[in-house]
Design a protein around this motif. Structure first.
Motif, short mmCIF file in Angstrom:
data_model
loop_
_atom_site.label_atom_id
_atom_site.label_comp_id
_atom_site.label_asym_id
_atom_site.label_seq_id
_atom_site.Cartn_x
_atom_site.Cartn_y
_atom_site.Cartn_z
N GLN A 264 -0.14 -33.53 37.22
CA GLN A 264 0.39 -33.48 35.96
C GLN A 264 1.76 -34.02 35.66
O GLN A 264 2.17 -34.68 34.63
CB GLN A 264 0.22 -31.93 35.46
CG GLN A 264 -1.23 -31.54 35.30
CD GLN A 264 -1.16 -29.89 34.87
OE1 GLN A 264 -0.27 -29.19 35.38
NE2 GLN A 264 -1.99 -29.40 34.12
N LYS A 265 2.53 -33.76 36.68
CA LYS A 265 4.02 -34.40 36.52
C LYS A 265 3.86 -35.72 36.49
O LYS A 265 4.80 -36.39 35.84
CB LYS A 265 4.78 -33.88 37.82
CG LYS A 265 5.27 -32.32 37.68
CD LYS A 265 6.22 -32.21 38.67
CE LYS A 265 6.75 -30.65 38.88
NZ LYS A 265 7.72 -30.30 40.03
N ARG B 75 1.54 -38.00 35.71
CA ARG B 75 0.80 -38.12 34.20
C ARG B 75 1.88 -38.06 33.24
O ARG B 75 1.99 -39.04 32.36
CB ARG B 75 -0.40 -37.66 34.15
CG ARG B 75 -1.59 -37.99 34.86
CD ARG B 75 -2.75 -37.13 34.52
NE ARG B 75 -3.79 -37.85 35.25
CZ ARG B 75 -4.78 -36.93 35.67
NH1 ARG B 75 -5.11 -35.82 35.19
NH2 ARG B 75 -5.87 -37.40 36.26
N LEU B 76 2.47 -36.99 33.14
CA LEU B 76 3.63 -36.71 32.19
C LEU B 76 4.79 -37.78 32.32
O LEU B 76 5.35 -38.15 31.20
CB LEU B 76 4.27 -35.25 32.28
CG LEU B 76 3.32 -34.33 31.83
CD1 LEU B 76 4.17 -32.74 32.09
CD2 LEU B 76 2.78 -34.52 30.29
N SER B 77 5.23 -38.19 33.52
CA SER B 77 6.20 -39.16 33.56
C SER B 77 5.81 -40.62 33.04
O SER B 77 6.54 -41.31 32.39
CB SER B 77 6.68 -39.51 34.98
OG SER B 77 5.66 -40.12 35.60
N GLN C 256 3.78 -40.77 30.53
CA GLN C 256 4.04 -40.71 28.95
C GLN C 256 5.39 -40.36 28.41
O GLN C 256 5.66 -40.56 27.19
CB GLN C 256 3.22 -39.37 28.67
CG GLN C 256 1.58 -39.33 28.94
CD GLN C 256 0.80 -38.14 28.66
OE1 GLN C 256 1.57 -37.11 28.26
NE2 GLN C 256 -0.34 -38.10 29.02
N ALA D 125 7.18 -35.21 26.41
CA ALA D 125 7.00 -35.07 27.63
C ALA D 125 7.89 -34.04 28.42
O ALA D 125 7.40 -33.48 29.52
CB ALA D 125 7.17 -36.59 28.48
N LYS E 265 6.35 -30.68 27.84
CA LYS E 265 4.98 -30.46 28.81
C LYS E 265 5.77 -30.32 30.39
O LYS E 265 5.03 -29.54 30.99
CB LYS E 265 4.17 -31.63 28.52
CG LYS E 265 3.55 -31.66 27.58
CD LYS E 265 2.43 -32.88 27.21
CE LYS E 265 1.60 -32.93 26.21
NZ LYS E 265 0.65 -34.23 25.91
N ARG E 266 6.62 -31.02 30.73
CA ARG E 266 7.08 -30.86 31.98
C ARG E 266 7.60 -29.51 32.12
O ARG E 266 7.57 -29.08 33.35
CB ARG E 266 8.03 -32.06 32.40
CG ARG E 266 8.70 -31.86 33.48
CD ARG E 266 9.05 -33.10 34.34
NE ARG E 266 9.40 -32.91 35.60
CZ ARG E 266 9.62 -33.86 36.46
NH1 ARG E 266 9.17 -34.89 36.26
NH2 ARG E 266 9.88 -33.49 37.80
#
Length: 99
Positions: free
Chosen positions: A54-55, A57-59, A61, A69, A72-73
């Protein structure tokens, strides 16, 4: 490889995350072996891997919507509860549409 050559997704990870990735690679991706190395259960290692995914993928986005982002992080890192994160993102997007 110098820090300036690291991809953004990698540069944003903590040392602990990088150590986990290294051990994961050296154990040929065996979550069972990872659980043994860390002295935890398989589901615990699976959860940690899922959060790391997830981290990353978030980076990816973060460039599109840095505020979303960040929220979410914080939720992925357990620094903000999921319901509050969802509320903040929803309100941010609503205000953005209204503007």
């Amino acid at each position: 490889m110098g820090m300036e050559l690291l991809p953004d997704w990698m540069a944003g990870l903590e040392d602990e995350d990088m150590t986990f990735i290294k051990k994961f690679i050296l154990s040929s991706g065996s979550l069972k072996e990872m659980a043994s190395l860390y002295g935890v259960t398989y589901p615990t290692v699976r959860l940690r891997l899922d959060r790391l995914i997830q981290k990353i993928r978030l980076s990816e986005q973060a460039e599109e919507e840095p505020y979303v982002a960040l929220i979410k992080r914080l939720a992925v890192d357990d620094r903000l509860d999921f319901d509050t994160a969802k509320l903040l993102v929803t309100e941010y997007r609503r205000r953005k549409e209204d503007a």
